[in-house]
Design a protein around this motif. Structure first.
Motif, short mmCIF file in Angstrom:
data_model
loop_
_atom_site.label_atom_id
_atom_site.label_comp_id
_atom_site.label_asym_id
_atom_site.label_seq_id
_atom_site.Cartn_x
_atom_site.Cartn_y
_atom_site.Cartn_z
N GLY A 210 -2.12 0.39 7.76
CA GLY A 210 -0.90 0.36 6.95
C GLY A 210 0.17 -0.57 7.51
N ALA A 211 -0.20 -1.42 8.46
CA ALA A 211 0.79 -2.34 9.04
C ALA A 211 1.25 -3.35 7.99
N GLU A 212 0.35 -3.69 7.07
CA GLU A 212 0.74 -4.50 5.91
C GLU A 212 0.50 -3.66 4.67
N VAL A 213 1.41 -3.81 3.70
CA VAL A 213 1.32 -3.02 2.47
C VAL A 213 1.29 -3.99 1.28
N VAL A 214 0.39 -3.71 0.34
CA VAL A 214 0.33 -4.52 -0.87
C VAL A 214 0.88 -3.67 -2.02
N ILE A 215 1.84 -4.23 -2.73
CA ILE A 215 2.46 -3.50 -3.86
C ILE A 215 2.01 -4.19 -5.15
N GLU A 216 1.45 -3.39 -6.04
CA GLU A 216 0.83 -3.97 -7.23
C GLU A 216 1.42 -3.40 -8.51
N GLU A 217 1.41 -4.23 -9.52
CA GLU A 217 1.76 -3.81 -10.88
C GLU A 217 0.80 -2.67 -11.29
N PHE A 218 1.30 -1.66 -11.94
CA PHE A 218 0.45 -0.58 -12.48
C PHE A 218 -0.33 -1.11 -13.68
N MET A 219 -1.64 -0.89 -13.68
CA MET A 219 -2.44 -1.34 -14.82
C MET A 219 -2.84 -0.12 -15.65
N ASP B 83 7.43 4.78 2.91
CA ASP B 83 7.93 5.35 4.18
C ASP B 83 6.75 5.86 5.01
N ASN B 84 5.83 6.58 4.35
CA ASN B 84 4.68 7.14 5.10
C ASN B 84 3.83 6.03 5.69
N MET B 85 3.55 4.99 4.88
CA MET B 85 2.67 3.93 5.39
C MET B 85 3.33 3.19 6.55
N PHE B 86 4.62 2.89 6.40
CA PHE B 86 5.28 2.15 7.48
C PHE B 86 5.58 3.06 8.68
N SER B 87 5.47 4.39 8.50
CA SER B 87 5.63 5.29 9.67
C SER B 87 4.30 5.48 10.39
N GLY B 88 3.26 4.80 9.93
CA GLY B 88 1.99 4.86 10.68
C GLY B 88 1.00 5.86 10.16
N GLU B 89 1.18 6.34 8.89
CA GLU B 89 0.24 7.33 8.33
C GLU B 89 -1.21 6.85 8.44
N PHE B 90 -1.44 5.55 8.26
CA PHE B 90 -2.80 5.01 8.31
C PHE B 90 -2.99 4.08 9.50
N PHE C 83 3.88 -6.99 2.05
CA PHE C 83 5.02 -6.78 2.96
C PHE C 83 4.54 -6.25 4.30
N THR C 84 5.23 -6.68 5.36
CA THR C 84 4.94 -6.14 6.68
C THR C 84 6.14 -5.37 7.24
N GLU C 85 7.19 -5.25 6.44
CA GLU C 85 8.29 -4.38 6.90
C GLU C 85 8.93 -3.65 5.72
N LYS C 86 9.50 -2.48 6.09
CA LYS C 86 9.85 -1.49 5.08
C LYS C 86 11.04 -1.90 4.20
N VAL C 87 12.07 -2.52 4.79
CA VAL C 87 13.31 -2.73 4.04
C VAL C 87 13.05 -3.61 2.81
N SER C 88 12.34 -4.73 3.03
CA SER C 88 12.10 -5.61 1.87
C SER C 88 11.10 -4.98 0.90
N ALA C 89 10.17 -4.18 1.41
CA ALA C 89 9.22 -3.50 0.52
C ALA C 89 9.96 -2.50 -0.37
N ARG C 90 10.90 -1.76 0.22
CA ARG C 90 11.67 -0.78 -0.57
C ARG C 90 12.52 -1.50 -1.63
N ALA C 91 13.09 -2.64 -1.24
CA ALA C 91 13.93 -3.38 -2.19
C ALA C 91 13.07 -3.87 -3.36
#
Ligand code: GLY
Length: 423
Positions: A178-187, A167-174, A123-131
């Motif tokens: 952090g402009a793009e975020v990868v969300i992964e299944e927990f292993m 929220d932290n990543m999309f607020s520029g913490e990194f 994701f590159t934006e927060k709303v769809s990442a949160r959803a």
């Protein structure tokens, strides 16, 4: 042969220690190095993120072989600059180092070559990442796509933690990482590190290790760069390693070559092991820190021949000579780490340490002030020992800790607990 190692941590101290023992080594320089490395060989305070500076330094010092330690100069294209200048170099190009510098790229490669890893979305934006996170629920893993000094991965055990990480990543913490975020299944499973040298075609496994990422005993508290490590990692059996080579590492190497960006260097695969199989957690384009400290204790001087074979494309003929041994390293860190800490505290007792092929105090973040070794970072010393058993290596390493007089520092008291409790 004149050799330049780039980097300044315990990893580079351990590499320098092993390489210096090889009779091929004439002159050894580590840039920028640290106070411990300076007791072993020459150091040079140059900007290792600037290709022109590194190439000029190599030319002025008749360097024959450049070894790049950390990820930042790899991502900055230093291997490209040195190779373009005709210098024999160990370490991947910036394009190949994307296996570490972009989490999304690694997932793309896994998709392309069928390497087993966790399901993901980017994701590159927060709303769809949160959803997406809300739909999937916790536990779930949130990763900043780019390099974030080892802090860009959050294993969120609850939904509020996952949403806060986003929220932290999309607020520029990194920053840009952090402009793009990868969300992964927990292993679920046990994580271990697998180190493989590759010249772009051939590959040679050179060992396994496990580190301790949490700051506190019993694997509690915040994540760190690693508070200790041991090698070999019993959970990463020969059968699992052989399967990981077949299903993950070799297909990745082939896919990188197919794309015209062959990978040359060490490929450090973080594997999550469950039910007799490893799945890829992440790749690093460099040796691990502090895993290198235990690998070098076990490999010794032969590592130079292996790195040369990698850089010269001769790995097909290379072999590792293993002793049936174990190594363990304990990280001593400045009080407060991984939170805010003060540098400059004096470290006593180092001179009283007996160092030999079974005991080494590698320096990770030290400096000199008024003729005295001082702490100059978060992770500061790596007290490393080798033994016939893991228990012997551990007992030797903790004896070394007893010799250090450093009220400004601390270490975990249970390094190796998992492997020792399983044995
Ligand atoms: N010890 C973990 C790393 O080097 O990334």
């Amino acid at each position: 042969m004149n050799i330049l190692i780039l980097g300044s941590g315990g990893r580079e101290h351990a590499l320098a220690w092993a390489i210096k023992q090889n009779p091929k080594t004439d002159r050894l320089i580590v840039a920028p190095g640290n106070a411990g490395i300076a007791q072993l060989c020459e150091t040079a305070d140059i900007d290792i993120l600037d290709g022109g500076t590194v190439v000029t330094f190599c030319e002025e010092n008749a360097i024959d072989f450049v070894i790049i330690g950390p990820e930042a100069p790899l991502a900055a294209g230093i291997a490209d600059a040195t190779r373009a200048a005709g210098l024999l170099t160990f370490g991947p190009s910036a394009a190949a180092a994307r296996l570490e510098s972009s989490k999304a790229f690694t997932k793309e490669i896994c998709d392309a070559c069928g390497a087993p890893t966790s399901a993901y979305a980017r994701f590159t934006e927060k709303v769809s990442a949160r959803a997406y996170v809300t739909e999937k629920g916790a536990p779930i893993v949130i990763k900043a796509d780019g390099l974030a000094a080892g802090k860009g991965v959050v294993v969120a055990m609850t939904l509020p933690d996952a949403l806060a990480a986003l929220d932290n990543m999309f607020s520029g913490e990194f920053g840009a990482a952090g402009a793009e975020v990868v969300i992964e299944e927990f292993m679920a499973g046990e994580e271990a590190s697998f180190f493989v040298l590759t010249d772009g075609v051939n590959a040679l496994p050179i060992g396994t290790a496990q580190d301790h990422k949490r700051v506190g005993d019993g694997d509690t508290g915040p994540n760190t760069g690693g508070m200790g490590a041991y090698s070999p990692a019993p959970v990463l059996t020969d059968a699992i390693a052989e399967r990981a080579m077949r299903e993950i590492v070799m297909p990745t190497i082939a896919e990188m070559a197919r794309r015209g960006t062959p990978y040359q260097g060490v490929l450090y695969a973080g594997l999550m092991i469950a039910e007799g199989q490893g799945r890829l957690v992440e790749y690093n384009a460099r040796f691990g820190d502090p895993e290198t400290q235990v690998l070098m204790m076990r490999l010794g001087a032969q590592v130079l021949d292996l790195l040369l074979a990698t850089a010269e494309g001769r790995l097909g003929l290379a072999r590792v000579n293993w002793a049936d041994d174990h190594a363990l390293t304990i990280v001593m860190a400045t009080n407060g780490y991984p939170g805010p800490y003060q540098i400059g505290s004096a470290i006593q007792g180092l001179k009283a340490l007996h160092e030999d092929s079974f005991h080494m105090a590698f320096h990770a973040g030290t400096g000199m002030a008024d003729g005295q070794i001082i702490a100059n970072g978060g992770r500061v010393l790596n007290l490393t020992a080798r033994g016939d058993t893991l228990a012997q290596a551990r007992s030797r390493a903790y004896s070394m800790v007893q010799t250090i007089d450093w009220p400004g520092g601390f270490c975990r008291s249970d390094i190796g607990w998992r492997a020792l409790s399983e044995s």
